[in-house]
Design a protein around this motif. Structure first.
Motif, PDB file in Angstrom:
ATOM      1  N   PRO A   1      -4.816  37.176   6.100  1.00  0.00           N
ATOM      2  CA  PRO A   1      -4.685  38.748   5.891  1.00  0.00           C
ATOM      3  C   PRO A   1      -3.460  39.387   5.682  1.00  0.00           C
ATOM      4  CG  PRO A   1      -5.044  38.065   8.039  1.00  0.00           C
ATOM      5  CD  PRO A   1      -5.093  36.788   7.342  1.00  0.00           C
ATOM      6  N   VAL A   2      -3.401  40.417   4.720  1.00  0.00           N
ATOM      7  CA  VAL A   2      -2.190  40.911   4.544  1.00  0.00           C
ATOM      8  C   VAL A   2      -2.545  42.433   4.434  1.00  0.00           C
ATOM      9  CG1 VAL A   2      -0.405  41.316   2.808  1.00  0.00           C
ATOM     10  CG2 VAL A   2      -1.691  38.888   3.053  1.00  0.00           C
ATOM     11  N   ILE A   3      -1.471  43.102   5.127  1.00  0.00           N
ATOM     12  CA  ILE A   3      -1.255  44.585   5.146  1.00  0.00           C
ATOM     13  C   ILE A   3      -0.273  45.236   4.316  1.00  0.00           C
ATOM     14  CG2 ILE A   3      -1.317  46.562   6.774  1.00  0.00           C
ATOM     15  CD1 ILE A   3      -2.547  44.838   8.799  1.00  0.00           C
ATOM     16  N   PHE A   4      -0.386  46.022   3.421  1.00  0.00           N
ATOM     17  CA  PHE A   4       0.713  46.670   2.650  1.00  0.00           C
ATOM     18  C   PHE A   4       0.678  48.067   2.904  1.00  0.00           C
ATOM     19  CE2 PHE A   4      -2.564  45.699  -0.293  1.00  0.00           C
ATOM     20  CZ  PHE A   4      -2.685  46.712  -1.291  1.00  0.00           C
ATOM     21  N   SER A   5       1.600  48.886   2.822  1.00  0.00           N
ATOM     22  CA  SER A   5       1.609  50.136   3.225  1.00  0.00           C
ATOM     23  C   SER A   5       2.512  50.960   2.141  1.00  0.00           C
ATOM     24  CB  SER A   5       1.876  50.527   4.614  1.00  0.00           C
ATOM     25  OG  SER A   5       3.073  50.177   4.900  1.00  0.00           O
ATOM     26  N   GLU A   6       2.214  52.110   1.610  1.00  0.00           N
ATOM     27  CA  GLU A   6       2.933  52.644   0.874  1.00  0.00           C
ATOM     28  C   GLU A   6       3.643  54.133   1.482  1.00  0.00           C
ATOM     29  OE1 GLU A   6       2.869  55.255  -3.511  1.00  0.00           O
ATOM     30  OE2 GLU A   6       0.973  54.220  -2.868  1.00  0.00           O
ATOM     31  N   CYS A   7       4.925  54.284   1.373  1.00  0.00           N
ATOM     32  CA  CYS A   7       5.437  55.432   2.300  1.00  0.00           C
ATOM     33  C   CYS A   7       6.475  56.152   1.424  1.00  0.00           C
ATOM     34  CB  CYS A   7       5.934  55.193   3.454  1.00  0.00           C
ATOM     35  SG  CYS A   7       7.338  53.855   3.517  1.00  0.00           S
ATOM     36  N   ASN A   8       6.729  57.450   1.354  1.00  0.00           N
ATOM     37  CA  ASN A   8       7.673  58.271   0.749  1.00  0.00           C
ATOM     38  C   ASN A   8       8.726  58.574   1.650  1.00  0.00           C
ATOM     39  OD1 ASN A   8       6.009  58.070  -1.646  1.00  0.00           O
ATOM     40  ND2 ASN A   8       5.076  59.982  -1.032  1.00  0.00           N
ATOM     41  N   ARG A   9       9.931  58.029   1.605  1.00  0.00           N
ATOM     42  CA  ARG A   9      10.855  58.291   2.501  1.00  0.00           C
ATOM     43  C   ARG A   9      11.889  59.397   1.915  1.00  0.00           C
ATOM     44  NH1 ARG A   9      11.367  54.102   6.020  1.00  0.00           N
ATOM     45  NH2 ARG A   9      10.352  52.223   5.146  1.00  0.00           N
ATOM     46  N   ASP A  10      11.932  59.560   0.629  1.00  0.00           N
ATOM     47  CA  ASP A  10      12.410  60.790   0.059  1.00  0.00           C
ATOM     48  C   ASP A  10      11.850  61.180  -1.277  1.00  0.00           C
ATOM     49  OD1 ASP A  10      13.164  58.810  -1.585  1.00  0.00           O
ATOM     50  OD2 ASP A  10      15.181  59.003  -1.050  1.00  0.00           O
TER      51      ASP A  10
ATOM     52  N   ILE B   1       8.690  29.959   4.620  1.00  0.00           N
ATOM     53  CA  ILE B   1       8.382  29.818   3.434  1.00  0.00           C
ATOM     54  C   ILE B   1       7.118  30.448   2.837  1.00  0.00           C
ATOM     55  CG2 ILE B   1       8.200  27.900   1.531  1.00  0.00           C
ATOM     56  CD1 ILE B   1      10.427  26.035   3.242  1.00  0.00           C
ATOM     57  N   SER B   2       6.246  30.205   3.746  1.00  0.00           N
ATOM     58  CA  SER B   2       4.887  30.426   3.280  1.00  0.00           C
ATOM     59  C   SER B   2       4.908  32.390   3.309  1.00  0.00           C
ATOM     60  CB  SER B   2       3.745  30.168   4.391  1.00  0.00           C
ATOM     61  OG  SER B   2       3.762  28.694   4.226  1.00  0.00           O
ATOM     62  N   LYS B   3       5.604  32.775   4.473  1.00  0.00           N
ATOM     63  CA  LYS B   3       5.632  34.411   4.374  1.00  0.00           C
ATOM     64  C   LYS B   3       6.053  34.728   2.960  1.00  0.00           C
ATOM     65  CE  LYS B   3       5.798  34.601   9.320  1.00  0.00           C
ATOM     66  NZ  LYS B   3       6.498  35.282  10.413  1.00  0.00           N
ATOM     67  N   SER B   4       7.287  34.410   2.793  1.00  0.00           N
ATOM     68  CA  SER B   4       7.964  34.715   1.478  1.00  0.00           C
ATOM     69  C   SER B   4       6.956  34.515   0.202  1.00  0.00           C
ATOM     70  CB  SER B   4       9.354  33.880   1.355  1.00  0.00           C
ATOM     71  OG  SER B   4       9.962  34.392   0.197  1.00  0.00           O
ATOM     72  N   THR B   5       6.389  33.241   0.204  1.00  0.00           N
ATOM     73  CA  THR B   5       5.458  33.227  -0.938  1.00  0.00           C
ATOM     74  C   THR B   5       4.336  34.107  -1.237  1.00  0.00           C
ATOM     75  OG1 THR B   5       6.065  30.556  -1.123  1.00  0.00           O
ATOM     76  CG2 THR B   5       4.173  31.429  -2.137  1.00  0.00           C
ATOM     77  N   ILE B   6       3.498  34.411   0.087  1.00  0.00           N
ATOM     78  CA  ILE B   6       2.691  35.299   0.076  1.00  0.00           C
ATOM     79  C   ILE B   6       3.157  36.761  -0.221  1.00  0.00           C
ATOM     80  CG2 ILE B   6       1.114  36.519   1.718  1.00  0.00           C
ATOM     81  CD1 ILE B   6       0.849  33.841   3.091  1.00  0.00           C
ATOM     82  N   ARG B   7       4.412  37.059   0.229  1.00  0.00           N
ATOM     83  CA  ARG B   7       5.179  38.505  -0.217  1.00  0.00           C
ATOM     84  C   ARG B   7       5.203  38.488  -1.373  1.00  0.00           C
ATOM     85  NH1 ARG B   7       8.239  37.957   3.887  1.00  0.00           N
ATOM     86  NH2 ARG B   7       7.251  39.532   5.415  1.00  0.00           N
ATOM     87  N   ASN B   8       5.893  37.635  -2.068  1.00  0.00           N
ATOM     88  CA  ASN B   8       6.219  37.711  -3.613  1.00  0.00           C
ATOM     89  C   ASN B   8       4.934  37.790  -4.468  1.00  0.00           C
ATOM     90  OD1 ASN B   8       8.970  37.346  -3.022  1.00  0.00           O
ATOM     91  ND2 ASN B   8       8.789  35.448  -3.093  1.00  0.00           N
ATOM     92  N   ALA B   9       3.802  37.038  -3.777  1.00  0.00           N
ATOM     93  CA  ALA B   9       2.421  37.210  -4.805  1.00  0.00           C
ATOM     94  C   ALA B   9       2.007  38.632  -4.444  1.00  0.00           C
ATOM     95  CB  ALA B   9       1.675  36.052  -4.166  1.00  0.00           C
ATOM     96  N   THR B  10       2.094  39.066  -3.215  1.00  0.00           N
ATOM     97  CA  THR B  10       1.657  40.420  -3.068  1.00  0.00           C
ATOM     98  C   THR B  10       1.986  41.475  -3.825  1.00  0.00           C
ATOM     99  OG1 THR B  10       0.957  39.622  -1.001  1.00  0.00           O
ATOM    100  CG2 THR B  10       0.668  42.031  -1.298  1.00  0.00           C
TER     101      THR B  10
ATOM    102  N   SER C   1       0.861  37.690   8.968  1.00  0.00           N
ATOM    103  CA  SER C   1       0.647  37.294  10.263  1.00  0.00           C
ATOM    104  C   SER C   1       1.857  36.133  10.670  1.00  0.00           C
ATOM    105  CB  SER C   1      -0.735  36.761  10.272  1.00  0.00           C
ATOM    106  OG  SER C   1      -1.035  36.129  11.740  1.00  0.00           O
ATOM    107  N   ASN C   2       2.203  36.051  11.837  1.00  0.00           N
ATOM    108  CA  ASN C   2       2.967  35.085  12.130  1.00  0.00           C
ATOM    109  C   ASN C   2       2.268  33.780  12.694  1.00  0.00           C
ATOM    110  OD1 ASN C   2       5.296  36.824  11.786  1.00  0.00           O
ATOM    111  ND2 ASN C   2       5.001  37.710  13.764  1.00  0.00           N
ATOM    112  N   VAL C   3       0.981  33.718  12.699  1.00  0.00           N
ATOM    113  CA  VAL C   3       0.513  32.661  13.173  1.00  0.00           C
ATOM    114  C   VAL C   3       0.000  31.622  12.184  1.00  0.00           C
ATOM    115  CG1 VAL C   3      -1.765  31.666  14.145  1.00  0.00           C
ATOM    116  CG2 VAL C   3      -0.974  34.180  14.835  1.00  0.00           C
TER     117      VAL C   3
END
Length: 305
Positions: A215-224, A242-251, A235-237
């Motif tokens: 499961p992956v949660i991504f959010s969009e926010c306007n800081r300015d 390495i796996s987190k970085s790969t999933i984040r890049n793919a997302t 998830s950290n489980v």
């Protein structure tokens, strides 16, 4: 020609004129008082108009300054957040470089120590008798009084016990140094093994192909006003860096292909969890009712599958 003489009494006329004079004086006083009042009223009106104009001008200037201050504060906050993120990234790179440097320095230190010991052994083998005399025999001769303290041809009973204590203390000191060296060597080997296990990939899960749903949660926010930021939570489980970085890049690579659509109804589980939070909340009932009303009237979008 006939002559007539008449006596006319002018006292009533004089009294009337006197009364008229009093009224004229009263009118004159009233006119002067009215003129004074008119002047005071005009002065007050002018002061009132000037005060309102000044107040409006100062309010306008203050509003403009407040707007500029808010805009500049927003810019400063955005730059500060960006600098904090860059600082955290640089600290992460620094820590990784420090670990790599320590690992490489320990590896080369061990290698050069081995080379030094090997070269020392080869140099000693070139002229072994001379080296043995210079290193072993001279050292024994120089430290004869320390190593052979209790072995004396003639000595008293008191000096023998003292010499034996000195030798026992020397033996304990050398044993302590040996144990300390072994402890330091084992600690260095253990740290080197842990650091090597963190860097090298020896896990079997990286050598086999498998399909895992994460499961992956991504959010969009306007800081300015000028930028939109995307944040991805993973998830950290059962996941390493390495796996987190790969999933984040793919997302991040798939963000441009995601299509959003309006949802017709709320998910039952989300509604149940929200109701549970409202039930456990300590807020007044009016606040909970308004929160539920806003939740039911809210329209959100979901990803089109």
């Amino acid at each position: 020609m006939a002559t007539f003489k008449f006596t006319v009494d002018t006292k009533p006329m004089a009294e009337e004129i006197r009364s008229v004079s009093r009224h004229v004086n009263g009118t004159t006083g009233a006119v002067v008082a009215m003129q004074t009042a008119v002047i005071i009223a005009e002065e007050k009106a002018a002061d009132h108009v000037c005060n309102n104009v000044n107040k409006g001008f100062y309010s306008l200037i203050r509003s403009q300054i407040s707007q500029k201050t808010a805009k500049l504060q927003s810019d400063v906050d955005s730059h500060l957040m960006q600098m904090v993120q860059q600082k955290n990234a640089l600290l992460g790179i620094k820590n990784r470089m420090q670990k790599d440097y320590n690992m490489i320095s320990k590896r080369y230190m061990k290698l050069f120590n081995g080379l030094n010991a090997n070269l020392k052994q080869r140099v000693f083998e070139l002229d072994k008798p001379t080296i043995d005399f210079a290193v072993k025999e001279v050292d024994k001769v120089s430290n004869r009084t320390k190593y052979l303290t209790a072995i004396v041809p003639i000595s008293q009973l008191e000096t023998i016990s003292t010499s034996q204590r000195i030798i026992a203390s020397n033996i304990r000191f050398r044993g302590f140094n040996v144990i300390k060296s072994m402890n330091s060597f084992l600690l260095d080997m253990n740290q080197q093994k842990k650091l090597t296990d963190k860097i090298l990939i020896n896990d079997a899960r990286y050598t086999n192909n498998a399909c895992v749903y994460i499961p992956v949660i991504f959010s969009e926010c306007n800081r300015d006003k000028s930028a939109t930021d995307f944040e991805i939570a993973i998830s950290n489980v059962e996941l390493d860096n390495i796996s987190k970085s790969t999933i984040r890049n793919a997302t991040f690579a798939k963000l441009s292909e995601i299509e959003w659509g309006n949802s017709s109804s709320h998910d039952a589980e989300i509604k149940s969890e929200f109701s549970k939070l409202l039930t456990d909340s300590t807020n007044p009932q009016r606040v909970n009712d308004m929160a539920m009303k806003l939740f039911q009237s809210n329209n959100y979008q979901t990803i089109k599958m």
